[in-house]
Design a protein around this motif. Structure first.
Motif, PDB file in Angstrom:
ATOM      1  N   ASN A   1      41.048  16.964  18.353  1.00 27.84           N
ATOM      2  CA  ASN A   1      40.077  15.936  18.700  1.00 27.84           C
ATOM      3  C   ASN A   1      39.847  14.977  17.532  1.00 27.84           C
ATOM      4  OD1 ASN A   1      36.593  15.943  19.756  1.00 27.84           O
ATOM      5  ND2 ASN A   1      38.222  14.557  20.343  1.00 27.84           N
ATOM      6  N   CYS A   2      39.795  15.508  16.327  1.00 26.28           N
ATOM      7  CA  CYS A   2      39.620  14.678  15.143  1.00 26.28           C
ATOM      8  C   CYS A   2      40.784  13.696  15.015  1.00 26.28           C
ATOM      9  CB  CYS A   2      39.521  15.562  13.901  1.00 26.28           C
ATOM     10  SG  CYS A   2      39.267  14.660  12.361  1.00 26.28           S
ATOM     11  N   ARG A   3      41.999  14.164  15.209  1.00 30.38           N
ATOM     12  CA  ARG A   3      43.175  13.293  15.128  1.00 30.38           C
ATOM     13  C   ARG A   3      43.073  12.149  16.135  1.00 30.38           C
ATOM     14  NH1 ARG A   3      46.989  15.570  11.968  1.00 30.38           N
ATOM     15  NH2 ARG A   3      46.545  17.728  11.387  1.00 30.38           N
ATOM     16  N   GLU A   4      42.625  12.480  17.331  1.00 32.82           N
ATOM     17  CA  GLU A   4      42.456  11.487  18.386  1.00 32.82           C
ATOM     18  C   GLU A   4      41.403  10.447  17.993  1.00 32.82           C
ATOM     19  OE1 GLU A   4      42.257  12.076  23.143  1.00 32.82           O
ATOM     20  OE2 GLU A   4      40.692  13.120  22.023  1.00 32.82           O
ATOM     21  N   ASN A   5      40.277  10.902  17.459  1.00 30.85           N
ATOM     22  CA  ASN A   5      39.196   9.994  17.075  1.00 30.85           C
ATOM     23  C   ASN A   5      39.564   9.144  15.862  1.00 30.85           C
ATOM     24  OD1 ASN A   5      37.386  10.691  19.142  1.00 30.85           O
ATOM     25  ND2 ASN A   5      36.778  12.525  18.030  1.00 30.85           N
ATOM     26  N   VAL A   6      40.270   9.725  14.925  1.00 26.77           N
ATOM     27  CA  VAL A   6      40.720   8.981  13.748  1.00 26.77           C
ATOM     28  C   VAL A   6      41.628   7.831  14.190  1.00 26.77           C
ATOM     29  CG1 VAL A   6      42.235   9.172  11.720  1.00 26.77           C
ATOM     30  CG2 VAL A   6      40.400  10.843  12.079  1.00 26.77           C
TER      31      VAL A   6
ATOM     32  N   GLY B   1      41.099   3.539  14.105  1.00 25.15           N
ATOM     33  CA  GLY B   1      41.973   2.782  13.212  1.00 25.15           C
ATOM     34  C   GLY B   1      41.885   3.175  11.753  1.00 25.15           C
ATOM     35  N   VAL B   2      41.571   4.448  11.472  1.00 27.09           N
ATOM     36  CA  VAL B   2      41.449   4.888  10.084  1.00 27.09           C
ATOM     37  C   VAL B   2      42.460   5.995   9.732  1.00 27.09           C
ATOM     38  CG1 VAL B   2      39.039   4.144   9.797  1.00 27.09           C
ATOM     39  CG2 VAL B   2      39.531   6.440  10.671  1.00 27.09           C
ATOM     40  N   ALA B   3      43.526   6.101  10.508  1.00 28.36           N
ATOM     41  CA  ALA B   3      44.516   7.153  10.272  1.00 28.36           C
ATOM     42  C   ALA B   3      45.199   7.021   8.912  1.00 28.36           C
ATOM     43  CB  ALA B   3      45.563   7.154  11.388  1.00 28.36           C
ATOM     44  N   ASP B   4      45.178   5.840   8.336  1.00 27.36           N
ATOM     45  CA  ASP B   4      45.775   5.646   7.017  1.00 27.36           C
ATOM     46  C   ASP B   4      44.891   6.179   5.889  1.00 27.36           C
ATOM     47  OD1 ASP B   4      43.888   3.617   7.603  1.00 27.36           O
ATOM     48  OD2 ASP B   4      44.804   2.247   6.157  1.00 27.36           O
ATOM     49  N   ARG B   5      43.611   6.502   6.208  1.00 29.21           N
ATOM     50  CA  ARG B   5      42.686   6.968   5.175  1.00 29.21           C
ATOM     51  C   ARG B   5      42.027   8.294   5.476  1.00 29.21           C
ATOM     52  NH1 ARG B   5      38.704   2.861   4.894  1.00 29.21           N
ATOM     53  NH2 ARG B   5      39.569   2.035   6.791  1.00 29.21           N
ATOM     54  N   VAL B   6      42.166   8.809   6.691  1.00 32.16           N
ATOM     55  CA  VAL B   6      41.571  10.105   7.049  1.00 32.16           C
ATOM     56  C   VAL B   6      42.696  11.064   7.433  1.00 32.16           C
ATOM     57  CG1 VAL B   6      40.036  11.361   8.599  1.00 32.16           C
ATOM     58  CG2 VAL B   6      39.412   9.060   7.833  1.00 32.16           C
ATOM     59  N   GLU B   7      42.722  12.199   6.769  1.00 30.99           N
ATOM     60  CA  GLU B   7      43.743  13.213   7.044  1.00 30.99           C
ATOM     61  C   GLU B   7      43.107  14.459   7.645  1.00 30.99           C
ATOM     62  OE1 GLU B   7      47.102  15.968   4.797  1.00 30.99           O
ATOM     63  OE2 GLU B   7      46.093  14.382   3.676  1.00 30.99           O
TER      64      GLU B   7
ATOM     65  N   GLY C   1      34.570   2.259   3.556  1.00 29.50           N
ATOM     66  CA  GLY C   1      35.478   1.912   2.471  1.00 29.50           C
ATOM     67  C   GLY C   1      36.056   3.044   1.664  1.00 29.50           C
ATOM     68  N   ALA C   2      35.814   4.305   2.045  1.00 28.61           N
ATOM     69  CA  ALA C   2      36.412   5.418   1.301  1.00 28.61           C
ATOM     70  C   ALA C   2      37.930   5.252   1.271  1.00 28.61           C
ATOM     71  CB  ALA C   2      36.038   6.759   1.935  1.00 28.61           C
ATOM     72  N   ALA C   3      38.512   5.529   0.113  1.00 30.69           N
ATOM     73  CA  ALA C   3      39.955   5.385  -0.050  1.00 30.69           C
ATOM     74  C   ALA C   3      40.711   6.435   0.751  1.00 30.69           C
ATOM     75  CB  ALA C   3      40.329   5.494  -1.527  1.00 30.69           C
ATOM     76  N   HIS C   4      40.179   7.655   0.785  1.00 26.45           N
ATOM     77  CA  HIS C   4      40.816   8.754   1.513  1.00 26.45           C
ATOM     78  C   HIS C   4      39.766   9.830   1.775  1.00 26.45           C
ATOM     79  CE1 HIS C   4      44.040  11.454   2.813  1.00 26.45           C
ATOM     80  NE2 HIS C   4      43.298  12.399   2.268  1.00 26.45           N
ATOM     81  N   VAL C   5      39.842  10.447   2.967  1.00 24.69           N
ATOM     82  CA  VAL C   5      38.947  11.555   3.314  1.00 24.69           C
ATOM     83  C   VAL C   5      39.767  12.638   3.999  1.00 24.69           C
ATOM     84  CG1 VAL C   5      36.854  12.287   4.526  1.00 24.69           C
ATOM     85  CG2 VAL C   5      37.034   9.928   3.688  1.00 24.69           C
ATOM     86  N   ASP C   6      39.710  13.855   3.475  1.00 19.88           N
ATOM     87  CA  ASP C   6      40.293  15.005   4.157  1.00 19.88           C
ATOM     88  C   ASP C   6      39.247  15.524   5.132  1.00 19.88           C
ATOM     89  OD1 ASP C   6      42.681  14.959   2.732  1.00 19.88           O
ATOM     90  OD2 ASP C   6      41.980  16.382   1.217  1.00 19.88           O
ATOM     91  N   ALA C   7      39.639  15.737   6.385  1.00 22.41           N
ATOM     92  CA  ALA C   7      38.741  16.231   7.428  1.00 22.41           C
ATOM     93  C   ALA C   7      39.218  17.621   7.834  1.00 22.41           C
ATOM     94  CB  ALA C   7      38.730  15.277   8.619  1.00 22.41           C
ATOM     95  N   VAL C   8      38.547  18.650   7.342  1.00 23.70           N
ATOM     96  CA  VAL C   8      38.990  20.036   7.514  1.00 23.70           C
ATOM     97  C   VAL C   8      38.124  20.761   8.536  1.00 23.70           C
ATOM     98  CG1 VAL C   8      39.405  22.234   6.336  1.00 23.70           C
ATOM     99  CG2 VAL C   8      39.773  20.075   5.111  1.00 23.70           C
ATOM    100  N   ASP C   9      38.773  21.446   9.478  1.00 20.30           N
ATOM    101  CA  ASP C   9      38.050  22.274  10.448  1.00 20.30           C
ATOM    102  C   ASP C   9      38.914  23.482  10.794  1.00 20.30           C
ATOM    103  OD1 ASP C   9      35.450  21.517  12.441  1.00 20.30           O
ATOM    104  OD2 ASP C   9      36.703  23.209  13.048  1.00 20.30           O
ATOM    105  N   ILE C  10      38.258  24.598  11.107  1.00 24.28           N
ATOM    106  CA  ILE C  10      38.969  25.840  11.423  1.00 24.28           C
ATOM    107  C   ILE C  10      39.413  25.918  12.878  1.00 24.28           C
ATOM    108  CG2 ILE C  10      37.804  27.160   9.615  1.00 24.28           C
ATOM    109  CD1 ILE C  10      36.023  28.381  11.843  1.00 24.28           C
TER     110      ILE C  10
ATOM    111  N   ILE D   1      35.202   9.540   9.574  1.00 29.30           N
ATOM    112  CA  ILE D   1      35.414   8.190  10.123  1.00 29.30           C
ATOM    113  C   ILE D   1      34.385   7.220   9.557  1.00 29.30           C
ATOM    114  CG2 ILE D   1      35.310   6.814  12.246  1.00 29.30           C
ATOM    115  CD1 ILE D   1      36.516   9.396  13.655  1.00 29.30           C
ATOM    116  N   VAL D   2      33.125   7.629   9.526  1.00 22.67           N
ATOM    117  CA  VAL D   2      32.077   6.770   8.976  1.00 22.67           C
ATOM    118  C   VAL D   2      32.376   6.472   7.506  1.00 22.67           C
ATOM    119  CG1 VAL D   2      29.620   6.656   8.353  1.00 22.67           C
ATOM    120  CG2 VAL D   2      30.298   7.445  10.628  1.00 22.67           C
TER     121      VAL D   2
END
Length: 128
Positions: free
Chosen positions: A70-75, A79-85, A54-63, A48-49
């Protein structure tokens, strides 16, 4: 810059020393327009940070299932769901993907074990 984090059952409120230090470091990394990975993302705070910097895209991976949810909820809350997966899984999830930067606030043993996969995922021009 502000990031809203509802930690629920996941790691990464931003108050833990390592999370805080990494969040501060992201501010100076020059991630704008770049593609990144937040490995062991927990709440997604580092992704998120990076997105808010300004990151174009960030993959957020957790096991962990809880962390992924929780990550999906926070993303969404930030308001960054268009750039964080958010992505549920281990280092195998990044196979074939390429990143300009990698953030990993996880156990040293996991970092050491997965280092070859991280190295393979960095684009040749990556400087971090």
């Amino acid at each position: 810059m502000e990031a809203v984090v509802l930690p629920r059952m996941s790691f990464g409120t931003g108050h833990h020393a390592t999370t805080w230090l990494m969040s501060r470091a992201v501010l100076g990394l020059g991630v704008a327009g770049r593609t990144g990975l937040d490995m062991g993302s927990g709440t997604g705070v580092l992704a998120i940070v990076a997105a808010k910097c300004g990151a174009a895209h960030v993959d957020a991976v957790d096991i962990d299932d809880w962390a992924d949810e929780n990550c999906r909820e926070n993303v969404a809350a930030n308001g960054v769901a268009d750039r964080v997966e958010p992505m549920l899984g281990d280092v195998g999830r990044i196979a074939g993907r390429r990143y300009d930067f990698i953030l990993a606030n996880i156990n040293r043993n996991v970092l050491v074990a997965d280092m070859p996969a991280y190295a393979a995922a960095l684009v040749p021009a990556a400087t971090w």
